[in-house]
Scaffold this motif. Structure first.
Motif, PDB file in Angstrom:
ATOM      1  N   GLN A 103       0.833  -1.204   0.000  1.00 42.79           N
ATOM      2  CA  GLN A 103       0.000   0.000   0.000  1.00 42.79           C
ATOM      3  C   GLN A 103       0.871   1.259   0.000  1.00 42.79           C
ATOM      4  OE1 GLN A 103      -2.157   0.797   3.634  1.00 42.79           O
ATOM      5  NE2 GLN A 103      -3.878   1.645   2.470  1.00 42.79           N
ATOM      6  N   CYS A 104       1.884   1.271   0.823  1.00 44.30           N
ATOM      7  CA  CYS A 104       2.771   2.437   0.881  1.00 44.30           C
ATOM      8  C   CYS A 104       3.551   2.600  -0.417  1.00 44.30           C
ATOM      9  CB  CYS A 104       3.714   2.321   2.075  1.00 44.30           C
ATOM     10  SG  CYS A 104       2.871   2.494   3.662  1.00 44.30           S
ATOM     11  N   PHE A 105       3.920   1.495  -1.036  1.00 49.79           N
ATOM     12  CA  PHE A 105       4.651   1.566  -2.304  1.00 49.79           C
ATOM     13  C   PHE A 105       3.782   2.211  -3.382  1.00 49.79           C
ATOM     14  CE2 PHE A 105       7.408  -1.026  -5.480  1.00 49.79           C
ATOM     15  CZ  PHE A 105       8.202   0.071  -5.708  1.00 49.79           C
ATOM     16  N   HIS A 106       2.508   1.859  -3.415  1.00 45.35           N
ATOM     17  CA  HIS A 106       1.600   2.479  -4.384  1.00 45.35           C
ATOM     18  C   HIS A 106       1.536   3.996  -4.190  1.00 45.35           C
ATOM     19  CE1 HIS A 106       0.122  -1.065  -6.350  1.00 45.35           C
ATOM     20  NE2 HIS A 106      -0.337  -1.595  -5.235  1.00 45.35           N
ATOM     21  N   VAL A 107       1.493   4.422  -2.951  1.00 47.39           N
ATOM     22  CA  VAL A 107       1.424   5.862  -2.669  1.00 47.39           C
ATOM     23  C   VAL A 107       2.703   6.556  -3.133  1.00 47.39           C
ATOM     24  CG1 VAL A 107       1.248   7.606  -0.845  1.00 47.39           C
ATOM     25  CG2 VAL A 107      -0.210   5.569  -0.772  1.00 47.39           C
ATOM     26  N   VAL A 108       3.843   5.936  -2.871  1.00 46.85           N
ATOM     27  CA  VAL A 108       5.117   6.523  -3.306  1.00 46.85           C
ATOM     28  C   VAL A 108       5.166   6.609  -4.830  1.00 46.85           C
ATOM     29  CG1 VAL A 108       7.619   6.154  -3.396  1.00 46.85           C
ATOM     30  CG2 VAL A 108       6.389   5.865  -1.238  1.00 46.85           C
ATOM     31  N   LEU A 109       4.766   5.535  -5.492  1.00 43.98           N
ATOM     32  CA  LEU A 109       4.765   5.560  -6.960  1.00 43.98           C
ATOM     33  C   LEU A 109       3.835   6.647  -7.486  1.00 43.98           C
ATOM     34  CD1 LEU A 109       4.755   1.742  -7.824  1.00 43.98           C
ATOM     35  CD2 LEU A 109       6.651   3.359  -8.069  1.00 43.98           C
ATOM     36  N   ALA A 110       2.637   6.708  -6.940  1.00 36.09           N
ATOM     37  CA  ALA A 110       1.664   7.703  -7.407  1.00 36.09           C
ATOM     38  C   ALA A 110       2.145   9.125  -7.137  1.00 36.09           C
ATOM     39  CB  ALA A 110       0.311   7.461  -6.745  1.00 36.09           C
ATOM     40  N   SER A 111       2.778   9.342  -5.997  1.00 32.04           N
ATOM     41  CA  SER A 111       3.220  10.703  -5.672  1.00 32.04           C
ATOM     42  C   SER A 111       4.369  11.160  -6.565  1.00 32.04           C
ATOM     43  CB  SER A 111       3.598  10.818  -4.195  1.00 32.04           C
ATOM     44  OG  SER A 111       4.776  10.107  -3.918  1.00 32.04           O
ATOM     45  N   HIS A 112       5.218  10.235  -6.969  1.00 35.00           N
ATOM     46  CA  HIS A 112       6.345  10.606  -7.823  1.00 35.00           C
ATOM     47  C   HIS A 112       5.995  10.598  -9.307  1.00 35.00           C
ATOM     48  CE1 HIS A 112       9.743  11.052  -5.079  1.00 35.00           C
ATOM     49  NE2 HIS A 112       9.115  10.172  -4.324  1.00 35.00           N
ATOM     50  N   LEU A 113       5.265   9.594  -9.719  1.00 34.52           N
ATOM     51  CA  LEU A 113       5.004   9.428 -11.151  1.00 34.52           C
ATOM     52  C   LEU A 113       3.748  10.155 -11.609  1.00 34.52           C
ATOM     53  CD1 LEU A 113       5.929   5.644 -11.471  1.00 34.52           C
ATOM     54  CD2 LEU A 113       7.413   7.644 -11.688  1.00 34.52           C
ATOM     55  N   GLN A 114       2.891  10.482 -10.692  1.00 31.96           N
ATOM     56  CA  GLN A 114       1.657  11.229 -10.928  1.00 31.96           C
ATOM     57  C   GLN A 114       0.888  10.695 -12.131  1.00 31.96           C
ATOM     58  OE1 GLN A 114       2.411  15.427 -10.579  1.00 31.96           O
ATOM     59  NE2 GLN A 114       3.511  15.138  -8.668  1.00 31.96           N
ATOM     60  N   ASP A 115       0.673  11.500 -13.149  1.00 27.73           N
ATOM     61  CA  ASP A 115      -0.155  11.089 -14.283  1.00 27.73           C
ATOM     62  C   ASP A 115       0.443   9.932 -15.080  1.00 27.73           C
ATOM     63  OD1 ASP A 115      -2.020  12.998 -13.623  1.00 27.73           O
ATOM     64  OD2 ASP A 115      -1.308  14.466 -15.089  1.00 27.73           O
ATOM     65  N   GLU A 116       1.749   9.741 -14.956  1.00 26.68           N
ATOM     66  CA  GLU A 116       2.378   8.617 -15.660  1.00 26.68           C
ATOM     67  C   GLU A 116       1.983   7.273 -15.048  1.00 26.68           C
ATOM     68  OE1 GLU A 116       6.598   9.475 -17.320  1.00 26.68           O
ATOM     69  OE2 GLU A 116       6.452  10.519 -15.388  1.00 26.68           O
ATOM     70  N   PHE A 117       1.548   7.290 -13.792  1.00 27.98           N
ATOM     71  CA  PHE A 117       1.155   6.067 -13.084  1.00 27.98           C
ATOM     72  C   PHE A 117      -0.356   5.916 -13.225  1.00 27.98           C
ATOM     73  CE2 PHE A 117       0.710   3.630  -8.939  1.00 27.98           C
ATOM     74  CZ  PHE A 117       1.349   2.497  -9.397  1.00 27.98           C
ATOM     75  N   THR A 118      -0.757   5.320 -14.333  1.00 23.99           N
ATOM     76  CA  THR A 118      -2.179   5.203 -14.660  1.00 23.99           C
ATOM     77  C   THR A 118      -2.868   4.167 -13.775  1.00 23.99           C
ATOM     78  OG1 THR A 118      -1.840   3.452 -16.293  1.00 23.99           O
ATOM     79  CG2 THR A 118      -1.658   5.755 -17.082  1.00 23.99           C
ATOM     80  N   VAL A 119      -4.163   4.172 -13.828  1.00 24.20           N
ATOM     81  CA  VAL A 119      -4.955   3.192 -13.078  1.00 24.20           C
ATOM     82  C   VAL A 119      -4.581   1.775 -13.513  1.00 24.20           C
ATOM     83  CG1 VAL A 119      -7.303   2.350 -12.684  1.00 24.20           C
ATOM     84  CG2 VAL A 119      -6.849   4.802 -12.707  1.00 24.20           C
ATOM     85  N   GLN A 120      -4.367   1.592 -14.799  1.00 21.76           N
ATOM     86  CA  GLN A 120      -3.991   0.273 -15.307  1.00 21.76           C
ATOM     87  C   GLN A 120      -2.615  -0.149 -14.786  1.00 21.76           C
ATOM     88  OE1 GLN A 120      -5.048   2.854 -17.240  1.00 21.76           O
ATOM     89  NE2 GLN A 120      -7.081   2.133 -17.844  1.00 21.76           N
ATOM     90  N   MET A 121      -1.703   0.802 -14.719  1.00 17.16           N
ATOM     91  CA  MET A 121      -0.373   0.500 -14.179  1.00 17.16           C
ATOM     92  C   MET A 121      -0.461   0.155 -12.698  1.00 17.16           C
ATOM     93  SD  MET A 121       2.018   3.343 -15.940  1.00 17.16           S
ATOM     94  CE  MET A 121       2.641   3.167 -17.590  1.00 17.16           C
ATOM     95  N   GLN A 122      -1.270   0.900 -11.982  1.00 17.66           N
ATOM     96  CA  GLN A 122      -1.443   0.627 -10.554  1.00 17.66           C
ATOM     97  C   GLN A 122      -2.009  -0.773 -10.358  1.00 17.66           C
ATOM     98  OE1 GLN A 122      -4.451   0.372  -8.513  1.00 17.66           O
ATOM     99  NE2 GLN A 122      -3.211   0.124  -6.693  1.00 17.66           N
ATOM    100  N   ALA A 123      -2.970  -1.147 -11.170  1.00 17.25           N
ATOM    101  CA  ALA A 123      -3.559  -2.487 -11.059  1.00 17.25           C
ATOM    102  C   ALA A 123      -2.520  -3.564 -11.376  1.00 17.25           C
ATOM    103  CB  ALA A 123      -4.766  -2.608 -11.989  1.00 17.25           C
TER     104      ALA A 123
END
Length: 141
Positions: A103-123
């Motif tokens: 869960q924390c890794f997802h937050v770090v990725l989303a905070s750094h990559l922002q729009d580049e980290f799409t919903v599909q990538m997160q899944a």
């Protein structure tokens, strides 16, 4: 089992992380300790400062393991077996902590990559990291 598209998304995100492993890893650990303070018990030697050498070093090692998993996505068991042994048999980390780390890794990725980290990538990353966690917890049985 990851689809070809999910594998590509995992590799694409890893390419964005590459070169920033220590920074991402340190931030991941700090977020884990902040949101789930009980996890700090496994890391008494680490400082709570993001620029602390030991924190950056451990963050680097953590993300190097993730990178190895990305490179060996078809054979996670073999790639992560020594790490699974370490966490289960030596460190005796409670396996309930792995989902917290994810869960924390997802937050770090989303905070750094922002729009580049799409919903599909997160899944795709969620599926991948869950697979990693499953492999890491198999030695507990």
């Amino acid at each position: 089992m990851l689809s070809a598209q999910e594998r590509a998304q995992i590799a694409q995100v890893w390419d964005l992380i590459a070169g920033h492993e220590a920074q991402f890893g340190a931030e991941l650990l700090l977020r884990l300790f902040t949101v789930y303070p009980s996890t700090k018990v496994y890391f008494p030697h680490l400082s709570a400062c993001q620029d602390a050498t030991q924190l950056l070093s451990h963050g680097q090692r953590m993300l190097a393991a993730v990178g190895a998993a990305v490179q060996h996505v078809d054979n996670l068991r073999a790639a992560l077996s020594p790490l699974a042994d370490l966490h289960a048999l030596v460190l005796r980390v409670d396996p309930a902590n792995f989902p917290l780390l994810i869960q924390c890794f997802h937050v770090v990725l989303a905070s750094h990559l922002q729009d580049e980290f799409t919903v599909q990538m997160q899944a795709a990353w969620d599926k991948f990291l869950t697979g990693v966690a499953v492999v890491l917890t198999e030695k507990y049985r």
